[in-house]
Design a protein around this motif. Structure first.
Motif, PDB file in Angstrom:
ATOM      1  N   THR A  81      -0.035   5.635 -14.573  1.00 18.92           N
ATOM      2  CA  THR A  81       1.071   5.429 -15.592  1.00 18.92           C
ATOM      3  C   THR A  81       2.095   4.311 -15.138  1.00 18.92           C
ATOM      4  O   THR A  81       2.445   3.857 -15.906  1.00 18.92           O
ATOM      5  N   LEU A  82       1.964   4.290 -13.886  1.00 19.41           N
ATOM      6  CA  LEU A  82       3.059   3.194 -13.329  1.00 19.41           C
ATOM      7  C   LEU A  82       2.579   1.696 -13.857  1.00 19.41           C
ATOM      8  O   LEU A  82       3.590   0.839 -13.732  1.00 19.41           O
ATOM      9  N   ARG A  83       1.275   1.413 -14.336  1.00 21.36           N
ATOM     10  CA  ARG A  83       1.146   0.198 -14.678  1.00 21.36           C
ATOM     11  C   ARG A  83       1.776  -0.265 -16.039  1.00 21.36           C
ATOM     12  O   ARG A  83       2.101  -1.599 -16.133  1.00 21.36           O
ATOM     13  N   ALA A  84       2.532   0.651 -16.626  1.00 19.63           N
ATOM     14  CA  ALA A  84       3.134   0.278 -17.781  1.00 19.63           C
ATOM     15  C   ALA A  84       4.272  -0.526 -17.405  1.00 19.63           C
ATOM     16  O   ALA A  84       5.054  -1.199 -18.311  1.00 19.63           O
ATOM     17  N   SER A  85       4.755  -0.439 -16.164  1.00 23.80           N
ATOM     18  CA  SER A  85       6.065  -1.013 -15.812  1.00 23.80           C
ATOM     19  C   SER A  85       5.866  -2.236 -14.698  1.00 23.80           C
ATOM     20  O   SER A  85       5.470  -2.156 -13.824  1.00 23.80           O
ATOM     21  N   PRO A  86       6.050  -3.369 -15.395  1.00 18.92           N
ATOM     22  CA  PRO A  86       5.705  -4.682 -14.676  1.00 18.92           C
ATOM     23  C   PRO A  86       6.636  -4.882 -13.084  1.00 18.92           C
ATOM     24  O   PRO A  86       5.936  -5.559 -12.405  1.00 18.92           O
ATOM     25  N   ASP A  87       7.776  -4.141 -13.019  1.00 14.95           N
ATOM     26  CA  ASP A  87       8.431  -4.387 -12.097  1.00 14.95           C
ATOM     27  C   ASP A  87       7.809  -3.402 -10.713  1.00 14.95           C
ATOM     28  O   ASP A  87       8.117  -3.688  -9.705  1.00 14.95           O
ATOM     29  N   MET A  88       7.070  -2.371 -10.989  1.00 16.18           N
ATOM     30  CA  MET A  88       6.364  -1.286 -10.266  1.00 16.18           C
ATOM     31  C   MET A  88       5.338  -2.157  -9.282  1.00 16.18           C
ATOM     32  O   MET A  88       4.587  -2.767  -9.712  1.00 16.18           O
ATOM     33  N   GLN A  89       5.773  -2.167  -8.047  1.00 12.58           N
ATOM     34  CA  GLN A  89       4.910  -3.069  -7.175  1.00 12.58           C
ATOM     35  C   GLN A  89       3.780  -1.819  -6.388  1.00 12.58           C
ATOM     36  O   GLN A  89       2.423  -2.255  -6.400  1.00 12.58           O
ATOM     37  N   ARG A  90       4.254  -1.302  -5.644  1.00  9.95           N
ATOM     38  CA  ARG A  90       3.565  -0.304  -5.150  1.00  9.95           C
ATOM     39  C   ARG A  90       4.040   1.458  -5.027  1.00  9.95           C
ATOM     40  O   ARG A  90       5.260   1.467  -5.164  1.00  9.95           O
ATOM     41  N   ALA A  91       3.100   2.248  -4.908  1.00  7.55           N
ATOM     42  CA  ALA A  91       3.479   3.509  -5.130  1.00  7.55           C
ATOM     43  C   ALA A  91       2.444   4.180  -4.235  1.00  7.55           C
ATOM     44  O   ALA A  91       1.335   3.888  -4.039  1.00  7.55           O
ATOM     45  N   LEU A 101      -2.576  10.410  -0.068  1.00  8.74           N
ATOM     46  CA  LEU A 101      -3.654  11.187  -1.028  1.00  8.74           C
ATOM     47  C   LEU A 101      -4.215  10.044  -2.178  1.00  8.74           C
ATOM     48  O   LEU A 101      -5.180  10.005  -2.435  1.00  8.74           O
ATOM     49  N   ALA A 102      -2.938   9.207  -2.747  1.00  8.56           N
ATOM     50  CA  ALA A 102      -3.299   8.287  -3.653  1.00  8.56           C
ATOM     51  C   ALA A 102      -2.345   7.072  -3.446  1.00  8.56           C
ATOM     52  O   ALA A 102      -1.196   7.541  -3.082  1.00  8.56           O
ATOM     53  N   SER A 103      -2.769   5.817  -3.812  1.00  4.77           N
ATOM     54  CA  SER A 103      -1.874   4.988  -3.861  1.00  4.77           C
ATOM     55  C   SER A 103      -2.132   4.007  -5.011  1.00  4.77           C
ATOM     56  O   SER A 103      -3.189   3.933  -5.596  1.00  4.77           O
ATOM     57  N   TYR A 104      -1.034   3.284  -5.119  1.00  2.89           N
ATOM     58  CA  TYR A 104      -1.057   2.298  -6.403  1.00  2.89           C
ATOM     59  C   TYR A 104      -0.295   0.906  -5.782  1.00  2.89           C
ATOM     60  O   TYR A 104       0.290   0.633  -5.154  1.00  2.89           O
ATOM     61  N   ALA A 149       6.471   7.661  -2.481  1.00  6.65           N
ATOM     62  CA  ALA A 149       7.091   6.429  -2.328  1.00  6.65           C
ATOM     63  C   ALA A 149       6.884   5.444  -3.362  1.00  6.65           C
ATOM     64  O   ALA A 149       5.708   5.340  -3.634  1.00  6.65           O
ATOM     65  N   LEU A 150       7.785   4.888  -3.722  1.00 16.80           N
ATOM     66  CA  LEU A 150       7.769   3.763  -4.793  1.00 16.80           C
ATOM     67  C   LEU A 150       8.470   2.528  -4.225  1.00 16.80           C
ATOM     68  O   LEU A 150       9.637   2.479  -3.453  1.00 16.80           O
ATOM     69  N   GLU A 151       7.865   1.103  -4.593  1.00 17.85           N
ATOM     70  CA  GLU A 151       8.717  -0.072  -4.353  1.00 17.85           C
ATOM     71  C   GLU A 151       8.551  -0.614  -5.445  1.00 17.85           C
ATOM     72  O   GLU A 151       7.541  -1.005  -6.049  1.00 17.85           O
TER      73      GLU A 151
END
Ligand SMILES: Nc1nc2c(ncn2[C@@H]2O[C@H](COP(=O)(O)OP(=O)(O)OP(=O)(O)O)[C@@H](O)[C@H]2O)c(=O)[nH]1
Length: 412
Positions: A81-91, A101-104, A149-151
């Motif tokens: 769901t973080l794809r909708a936010s262009p500023d979100m780099q890594r999670a 467990l999972a990463s984005y 963890a979000l970046e």
């Protein structure tokens, strides 16, 4: 600083007004710009961080069940769901034992080793100019199930701040432009009367024309200056007229004096020569005037001089000029004389008028007049010869019986 001061002092008032106005507007705008920009920067930054925290809460809520059951697929879906936010780099979602467990990762970013994150039940936030990092524990019904963890980058934030900076800059530029335009409009109303005053001062200096008067309707300092200038000009004109009077008129009789006479006799001779006309000169010396002074006093003598002056003026034509050129000496300049008989007839009239008794301070006073006459160009070609010949004729008249006239002739 001194050089800047000197340069500023040497600028015309119009430039000074514009420079001062622009400088003042600029100085006033700088703190406003700083405060507005600072406030906007802070408020936008706080709003951006708050948005990221809310996103982190949503993701951790969505991923909590997946983490509790160690379900990597569901955990990835929660991160997707973080794809909708262009500023979100890594999670990254990590189990309590530290296993990922999972990463984005945003599609345009390179792969890199997962950062070691300290597993803790406390949230952490790190804000730098490059971005914002956040870690937070994930709970399912109060049970600690792992960490999120979000970046994020701060691109949207910087974009908004940059836009705001452009808006403020345009506003400041417009403000300056408007103030500059107003200053240019105003400078005319301030400096125009000053320029007019300056032109008047120059006219007074160049032409000695003391009749100029500025319009002084304004109620400001320029109006005060105009009124002061107007009063000064009135005083100067009065003084100039008084000086002219003292320089060219006799204070006892009010008649033109010797100075005036000299200028006018030159003119009369020049005109006679240029227009081939005849001009005449009469020297009139009162007879026995000293006796009046000695017996009745100087003040009676003065009154008698005034009386003689009036009588001479009454006898003469309008364009003849009578002057008092010395103690009891008068001179008459006759212009455009037709013949030699006219001055002789005039001299007889003068003698008759002057010899009439005058009643002064209760005394009957009688004096006579000895008159010498010469003519230009008949007996004199220039002023000095005309003066000499008229003088010589007057001494002849005086030497005779007094109270008579003598007309200069070649035989003399
Ligand atoms: N009241 C008065 N007397 C003046 C003035 N200026 C000169 N005088 C006097 O006028 C007199 C002129 O002298 P004179 O021409 O020798 O006297 P006068 O009696 O007319 O002599 P004659 O010309 O020979 O008849 C002197 O006594 C001067 O002091 C003046 O402004 N006012």
């Amino acid at each position: 600083m001194t050089r800047l001061n000197d340069w500023f002092n040497n600028q015309p008032i119009q430039s000074k007004l514009i420079l001062t106005n622009t400088f003042v507007v600029l100085i006033a705008l700088i703190p406003i710009v700083f405060v507005l920009f600072g406030y906007e920067y802070y408020a936008t930054q706080q709003a951006t961080l708050q948005e990221i925290r809310i996103q982190a809460d949503i993701v951790s809520d969505n991923a909590a069940a997946a983490m509790a059951f160690d379900d990597a697929t569901m955990a990835r879906e929660a991160l997707a769901t973080l794809r909708a936010s262009p500023d979100m780099q890594r999670a990254t979602l990590m189990a309590p034992n530290g296993a990922v467990l999972a990463s984005y990762r945003r599609y345009d970013l390179p792969q890199r080793d997962t950062e070691r994150i300290e597993i803790s039940t406390k949230s952490t936030e790190v804000l730098s100019w490059k971005g914002f990092k956040l870690t937070k524990p994930v709970y399912l019904k109060s049970q600690f199930v792992g960490m999120l963890a979000l970046e994020t980058s701060l691109d949207s934030f910087y974009h908004r701040v940059w836009l705001y900076f452009i808006v403020i800059s345009v506003t400041v530029f417009l403000g300056l432009a408007i103030s500059l335009w107003l200053a240019i409009q105003l400078k005319h109303s301030i400096t125009k009367p000053l320029s007019q005053l300056m032109a008047m001062v120059n006219r007074v200096a160049d032409e000695q024309d003391y009749s100029v008067r500025p319009v002084a309707e304004r109620l400001d300092e320029i109006g005060d200056l105009s009124r002061a200038f107007r009063d000064m000009m009135s005083n100067l004109q009065e003084r100039d007229e008084r000086l002219q009077e003292l320089a060219f008129y006799d204070s006892v009789t009010g008649l033109p004096n010797r100075h005036f006479f000299k200028e006018r006799i030159e003119q009369a001779v020049a005109n006679a020569k240029r227009y081939h006309m005849r001009c005449g000169l009469m020297f009139i010396d009162l007879d026995d005037f000293k006796i009046v002074n000695d017996t009745l006093g100087h003040h009676v003598g003065d009154d008698l001089l005034r009386e003689v002056g009036n009588r001479l003026s009454a006898v003469l034509r309008n364009n003849d000029l009578v002057c008092r050129i010395g103690g009891d000496e008068f001179a008459v300049i006759l212009e455009n004389v037709k013949d030699l008989q006219t001055p002789a007839m005039l001299a007889e009239k003068i003698i008759a008028a002057v010899s009439l008794p005058a009643l002064l301070h209760g005394h009957e006073v009688v004096v006579g007049a000895s008159i010498g006459i010469s003519m230009c160009p008949d007996f004199a070609d220039d002023t000095s010869t005309l003066l000499q010949t008229a003088d010589a004729a007057m001494y002849i008249a005086k030497g005779h019986t007094k109270n008579t006239y003598h007309q200069y002739s070649i035989e003399l």
